[in-house]
Design an enzyme around this catalytic site. Structure first.
Site, PDB file in Angstrom:
ATOM      1  N   ASP A  24       0.858  -1.177   0.000  1.00 39.29           N
ATOM      2  CA  ASP A  24       0.000   0.000   0.000  1.00 39.29           C
ATOM      3  C   ASP A  24       0.900   1.235   0.000  1.00 39.29           C
ATOM      4  O   ASP A  24       1.619   1.493   0.972  1.00 39.29           O
ATOM      5  CB  ASP A  24      -0.905  -0.037   1.238  1.00 39.29           C
ATOM      6  CG  ASP A  24      -1.943   1.068   1.255  1.00 39.29           C
ATOM      7  OD1 ASP A  24      -1.771   2.065   0.527  1.00 39.29           O
ATOM      8  OD2 ASP A  24      -2.930   0.952   2.008  1.00 39.29           O
ATOM      9  N   HIS A  25       0.824   2.003  -1.078  1.00 41.57           N
ATOM     10  CA  HIS A  25       1.724   3.154  -1.206  1.00 41.57           C
ATOM     11  C   HIS A  25       1.400   4.263  -0.223  1.00 41.57           C
ATOM     12  O   HIS A  25       2.175   5.212  -0.065  1.00 41.57           O
ATOM     13  CB  HIS A  25       1.675   3.700  -2.635  1.00 41.57           C
ATOM     14  CG  HIS A  25       3.029   3.938  -3.226  1.00 41.57           C
ATOM     15  ND1 HIS A  25       4.021   4.610  -2.557  1.00 41.57           N
ATOM     16  CD2 HIS A  25       3.551   3.600  -4.430  1.00 41.57           C
ATOM     17  CE1 HIS A  25       5.099   4.673  -3.325  1.00 41.57           C
ATOM     18  NE2 HIS A  25       4.846   4.062  -4.467  1.00 41.57           N
ATOM     19  N   ARG A  26       0.277   4.167   0.479  1.00 41.87           N
ATOM     20  CA  ARG A  26      -0.056   5.183   1.477  1.00 41.87           C
ATOM     21  C   ARG A  26       0.770   5.017   2.747  1.00 41.87           C
ATOM     22  O   ARG A  26       0.990   5.998   3.478  1.00 41.87           O
ATOM     23  CB  ARG A  26      -1.551   5.111   1.825  1.00 41.87           C
ATOM     24  CG  ARG A  26      -2.485   5.413   0.682  1.00 41.87           C
ATOM     25  CD  ARG A  26      -3.933   5.152   1.078  1.00 41.87           C
ATOM     26  NE  ARG A  26      -4.159   3.748   1.414  1.00 41.87           N
ATOM     27  CZ  ARG A  26      -5.331   3.251   1.810  1.00 41.87           C
ATOM     28  NH1 ARG A  26      -6.385   4.063   1.916  1.00 41.87           N
ATOM     29  NH2 ARG A  26      -5.457   1.972   2.093  1.00 41.87           N
TER      30      ARG A  26
END
Length: 462
Positions: free
Chosen positions: A432-434
């Site tokens: 998850d790039h968040r």
């Protein structure tokens, strides 16, 4: 006087809203004890036995096997408060409610033997629901049947797999008339398919042959109309429906990215061979490759805790989790499931392997509980068992990352400056790039690859 109480399908937890009846464990007229399992149901998470909180006589059942019921729908009715002369359960009458309808919990009361009661044993005022008892049907003379078919018998059907039940329902096949070839008479998928094929052969053999016109020219070709194939519609429910909902939500909410790397697993395989080859009293159970990779994951997550987290959208916060509950993907007859090894960060490879073995066996037999399938914080996906090298898996929502492992296969590899044949595996990390940037994800994956190539690195964390 007896009082008839209605037992409804309880909330099985984990947000489940419906369940499918797989197998009834009691019949109308049976005596049940408090917290005795009365029905086996299949939810989107697992197959569970539902205990009844009342003790007494079963007066009615609602729903046949294969019926899907919502939470709160009536399951059965039980006549409680019967006198000792009406119903005897090992010398004591069960008439109280446990007040506990959670699956897997109970009062600890001993299970009573099921006994039939006389139809006239349950009676009362108009406020009490009467019990309708059907007279026994006349017994017809048995007809000849194939070797795999037997006369209908009462009692539970010896079937474990819901897939076998579904296949039988699709072909209107009565499982009570089959003799299973499995252990203790267990009916297998091969038994159902054999009965279906036998029925098809009988149908074809008894169908009349079409009449041919004698006036047609000898050279005229015969036109045979092929039957039109109908489309098949499969309901998205149960495990398949839950997987569809979860994967769709993951794609909608998580901005994922994937990085991958090839690693030389020769040393890891050699280390595993040494572990499993040692004998004597100190020798423990065999350690699987999956258990070693799981131990490597926990060591990598200790270095990169950003990937053991989740995103709270309402609070707009990243929540880093203190414990690693490691899920691993397992393909079963019911579909894809992800059992969870809890507290994996505190386990060694042997302990992780033992728990993976237990959960895998439970997944195979369909006895995983909802608790076994929820609460994961990171997933390990060994898709190499399907004979493929790489994949870009979908993250198991609401987790933040998944490590994928391809097959370990012999390939040419430059080792110590020379070309050699080595055991090579492709590793991929979908994240998850968040919760992190590419540097963190790359560092995690590189550490995992280094441990695969040089297992001695793990000695620093033992």
């Amino acid at each position: 006087m007896p009082q008839v109480l209605e037992f409804k399908l309880p909330d099985l937890g984990e947000g489940l809203t419906e369940a499918e009846i797989v197998r009834w464990l009691v019949e109308v007229g049976d005596v049940v004890a408090v917290d005795q399992p009365v029905v086996e149901v299949e939810t989107a998470k697992a197959m569970v036995e539902v205990p009844c909180p009342y003790g007494g006589v079963v007066t009615a059942r609602f729903g046949e096997e294969g019926t899907e019921l919502p939470v709160g729908a009536p399951l059965l009715t039980v006549a409680v408060g019967s006198t000792a002369g009406d119903v005897v359960v090992d010398g004591a009458a069960e008439a109280e409610s446990s007040g506990n309808v959670l699956v897997g919990y109970g009062t600890g009361a001993p299970a009573a033997r099921r006994r039939r009661v006389r139809p006239e044993a349950i009676s009362g005022t108009p406020a009490v629901m009467p019990v309708a008892v059907q007279p026994p049907a006349p017994v017809a003379a048995p007809e000849p049947a194939p070797a795999t078919v037997r006369s209908e018998v009462a009692g539970p059907v010896a079937v474990v797999s819901p897939l076998v039940r579904k296949l039988a329902r699709q072909h209107d096949l009565d499982l009570r008339r089959l003799t299973g070839s499995g252990r203790d008479g267990l009916i297998l998928r091969a038994d159902v398919e054999s009965a279906i094929n036998a029925a098809a052969r009988v149908t074809v053999g008894t169908a009349p042959a079409p009449a041919l016109s004698t006036h047609a020219p000898a050279s005229a070709p015969l036109s045979v109309q092929a039957p039109a194939s109908a489309e098949e519609r499969i309901p998205l429910r149960g495990v398949r429906g839950a997987v569809a909902d979860k994967l769709s939500r993951s794609r909608r909410e998580i901005p994922d990215a994937t990085c991958w790397v090839d690693a030389d697993a020769t040393e890891l395989m050699a280390a595993r061979a040494v572990m499993n080859g040692s004998g004597g009293p100190a020798a423990g159970p065999k350690v699987s490759v999956l258990a070693l990779l799981a131990r490597i994951c926990t060591a990598a997550l200790a270095r990169f805790p950003e990937l053991n987290s989740t995103v709270d959208l309402d609070a707009r916060e990243i929540v880093r989790l203190p414990e690693v509950h490691l899920g691993f993907a397992a393909q079963t007859e019911r579909g894809l499931v992800v059992p969870v090894v809890r507290g994996a960060q505190a386990r060694n490879a042997e302990s992780i392997g033992a728990e993976i073995g237990r959960l895998t066996e439970a997944a195979r037999t369909g006895t995983l509980t909802p608790a076994d399938l929820t609460g994961g914080t990171f997933t390990l996906n060994n898709y190499g068992v399907f004979g493929v090298d790489g994949s870009t898996p979908i993250i198991n929502h609401p987790e933040a990352a998944m490590l994928g492992v391809g097959r370990i296969v012999a390939k040419p590899w430059v080792h110590q400056g020379e070309l050699a044949v080595r055991q090579v595996v492709q590793l991929s990390l979908t994240f998850d790039h968040r919760v992190c940037d590419g540097g963190t994800a790359g560092g995690f994956l590189r550490y995992v690859a280094d441990c695969v190539e040089q297992p001695a690195l793990l000695l620093r964390t033992l």
